[in-house]
Write an enzyme that holds these catalytic residues in place. Structure first.
Site, PDB file in Angstrom:
ATOM      1  N   LYS A 139     -11.340 -14.872   2.206  1.00 38.19           N
ATOM      2  CA  LYS A 139     -12.359 -15.845   2.624  1.00 38.19           C
ATOM      3  C   LYS A 139     -13.472 -15.097   3.347  1.00 38.19           C
ATOM      4  CE  LYS A 139      -9.198 -19.770   2.869  1.00 38.19           C
ATOM      5  NZ  LYS A 139      -8.611 -20.849   3.694  1.00 38.19           N
TER       6      LYS A 139
ATOM      7  N   LYS B 165     -16.470 -21.333   7.650  1.00 40.26           N
ATOM      8  CA  LYS B 165     -15.534 -21.770   8.698  1.00 40.26           C
ATOM      9  C   LYS B 165     -15.105 -20.578   9.550  1.00 40.26           C
ATOM     10  CE  LYS B 165     -11.279 -20.326   7.273  1.00 40.26           C
ATOM     11  NZ  LYS B 165     -10.178 -19.750   8.056  1.00 40.26           N
TER      12      LYS B 165
ATOM     13  N   ARG C  93       0.823  -1.216   0.000  1.00 37.40           N
ATOM     14  CA  ARG C  93       0.000   0.000   0.000  1.00 37.40           C
ATOM     15  C   ARG C  93       0.854   1.262   0.000  1.00 37.40           C
ATOM     16  NH1 ARG C  93      -2.671  -2.511   4.142  1.00 37.40           N
ATOM     17  NH2 ARG C  93      -1.796  -1.003   5.608  1.00 37.40           N
TER      18      ARG C  93
ATOM     19  N   GLU D 259     -11.934 -11.620   8.977  1.00 41.14           N
ATOM     20  CA  GLU D 259     -12.953 -11.658   7.923  1.00 41.14           C
ATOM     21  C   GLU D 259     -14.352 -11.909   8.465  1.00 41.14           C
ATOM     22  OE1 GLU D 259     -12.565 -10.865   4.824  1.00 41.14           O
ATOM     23  OE2 GLU D 259     -10.884 -11.871   3.842  1.00 41.14           O
TER      24      GLU D 259
END
Length: 562
Positions: free
Chosen positions: A335, A417, A261, A505
């Site tokens: 994910k 998950k 970044r 996440e």
């Protein structure tokens, strides 16, 4: 006489016939008279470079191998019979064995050195005929070309005859089951290569000559529009997964650029050659070049990898989506689901770039452990050729790789998950039974959502679901488990990212998943409750009390199958 006993005998006869008698001229030319017009009309066969195959004298033709049709279509490149090696398993039954022998085939024992095959090929060349060899050793489809064996180099050195590189494209798409489809087939021959004759060449020398021949086959392949190999990769995102993937791809022999970044990150990684914050103890290979993501020349890369959290994808695609070239494949590593609508990442990025194919990776693959001990992962893409390319690259880096077309299933399994681990950790103070129930119910509800979208049951039951769930539960550095622990301690959800130092996440994905399930009319009470906890509408203790609370007589509540 048994079939097993007759097999070796038949093979000896086939070798003797190829060495001494050759093809049955009547059968060969009659078969060719039928097949060649059929190939030209039904397959619209296009042949380039026929003049590079000498009209007389011994020749080795080295070609890629995609289909059982390859010997027949490549045979039309020459105006004389072409002898070819075929796996011994094809020679079953008297009629098939006789016909293949009549058309110039002789058997090879794949998986080992076949001295008899080399002897037969030498004899055919010694009398001035053509031998067709497939250096890959077996049919390779789909994707790029495979890795050649050194037999063609050995044969070229032992005989000293010219080697003509040939590529064939399209034959792999001709057959579907027993149906032969009218798909265009293209063949191209390059200029002959010549090597000095060497008695008893060493394996190293034979390998070096093969390494000289095969790039010429690849040149014909790419000229015809065949899928080029992945040579250069750009990884956008220098977190744990991005850094780990850059190291893995470099180990597989790719040129890799790692996009950060900020300029400060670039300076730090370049000077230390190690990502102390996200992946300590792992040195960046010299072949990994570190750049600011905005400065990456994406047009020159074969593979672009997005190793950022799902919530960052909108910004990343806004900044880089138009710069991703049509020729590149795109690999997405997050994910979770993408805000604000809860789209799966592959769907989101596909709508915002021109990449030729998109893939995702699932399974238990924590970066540091994967680099040290390996891992079993699953690559999902609707483009099987791209999936196989990625599988080959990751396998070269030491990973075991499976392939599937269940893209949304793999993505939702990864989200499931994470949500399940978050639920288990948040409910853990109430005891193992409540923690297990919370994880199991959330996981099953996301599975139900995935099946509503066409996911296959084995996806959640396999590496992408159950395997990844167990790995995340036992991993000491699991961000999603730590996020659940912080929720159980009363830390406000908005502060969890700052405490962890990176994104979890599940904190972002759970409310989105609950909305998506609601919109798809999937009953998901456990997911709804977890979303209320993440959004701060209920505290952890009150939420945990609802997980195993009876909702009515047992016979009235059907069990969910994960």
């Amino acid at each position: 006489m048994s079939h097993d006993a007759a097999g070796p005998m038949r093979q000896e006869l086939l070798h003797a016939r190829a060495r001494e008698g050759g093809v049955n001229r009547f059968v060969y030319w009659l078969t060719r008279a039928v097949l060649e017009p059929f190939f030209l009309t039904y397959f619209r066969m296009h042949r380039v470079g026929r003049e590079h195959i000498p009209a007389t004298g011994p020749v080795i033709v080295a070609s890629n191998h995609r289909s059982f049709l390859d010997p027949f279509v490549i045979g039309t490149m020459a105006r004389r019979p072409m002898y070819y090696v075929a796996k011994k398993e094809l020679f079953r039954g008297r009629l098939v064995t006789w016909l293949l022998g009549a058309l110039g085939a002789f058997p090879v024992n794949r998986g080992g050195s076949d001295a008899e095959m080399i002897t037969t090929a030498n004899a055919i060349l010694a009398r001035g005929d053509i031998v067709l060899i497939f250096p890959e050793g077996t049919r390779i489809r789909p994707g790029s070309l495979g890795t050649p064996k050194r037999g063609v180099g050995r044969l070229a050195l032992e005989t000293g005859v010219p080697v003509v590189p040939v590529a064939v494209v399209g034959t792999e798409a001709v057959r579907r089951g027993w149906r032969i489809r009218p798909h265009k087939v293209k063949i191209r021959a390059g200029r002959a290569l010549r090597f000095p004759r060497v008695e008893g060449p060493s394996p190293a020398l034979a390998g070096a000559v093969t390494d000289r021949i095969w790039p010429c086959v690849m040149l014909q392949w790419e000229w015809l529009g065949g899928l080029p190999p992945i040579r250069r990769a750009a990884v956008i995102g220098a977190g744990t997964w991005g850094t780990g993937l850059a190291v893995s791809l470099a180990r597989a022999g790719l040129e890799v650029e790692l996009g950060c970044r900020t300029r400060e990150q670039v300076v730090e990684l370049e000077s230390a050659r190690e990502n102390h914050r996200y992946l300590p103890g792992v040195r960046l290979p010299d072949s990994v070049r570190v750049r600011r993501a905005a400065e990456l020349e994406l047009a020159g890369h074969d593979l672009v990898c997005l190793a950022v959290p799902a919530r960052a994808l909108p910004g990343v695609m806004a900044a880089h989506g138009e710069r991703i070239p049509k020729r590149a494949g795109l690999l997405v590593l997050c994910k979770g689901v993408v805000p604000p609508l809860g789209m799966v990442p592959s769907e989101f990025v596909s709508q915002r770039c021109r990449a030729r194919a998109v893939a995702v990776v699932g399974g238990p693959s924590h970066a540091a452990d994967a680099l040290k001990h390996g891992a079993s992962v699953i690559v999902a893409s609707r483009d099987r050729a791209f999936a196989r390319q990625l599988a080959d690259a990751l396998a070269s880096a030491g990973l075991e790789v499976s392939i599937t077309t269940d893209v949304a299933g793999v993505e939702l399994a990864g989200a499931a998950k994470n949500a399940a681990v978050l639920a288990a950790a948040a409910a853990a103070p109430a005891g193992p039974n409540v923690a297990g129930a919370a994880a199991g119910k959330v996981f099953a509800e996301v599975d139900a959502l995935a099946r509503r979208r066409g996911s296959r049951p084995e996806t959640f039951a396999g590496l992408a679901g159950a395997g990844d769930l167990v790995a995340t539960v036992v991993a000491s550095g699991s961000r999603n488990r730590r996020a659940g622990e912080l929720l159980s301690q009363g830390v406000p959800p908005a502060e969890i990212g700052a405490v962890l130092g990176q994104a979890a996440e599940a904190v972002d994905s759970v409310p989105l998943l609950a909305n998506v399930a609601r919109g798809a009319h999937v009953e998901a009470p456990a997911l709804e409750g977890l979303a209320a906890l993440v959004e701060g509408r209920i505290d952890a203790e009150r939420w945990a009390a609802t997980v195993t609370k009876p909702s009515g007589p047992a016979h009235m509540r059907p069990a969910r199958v994960a």
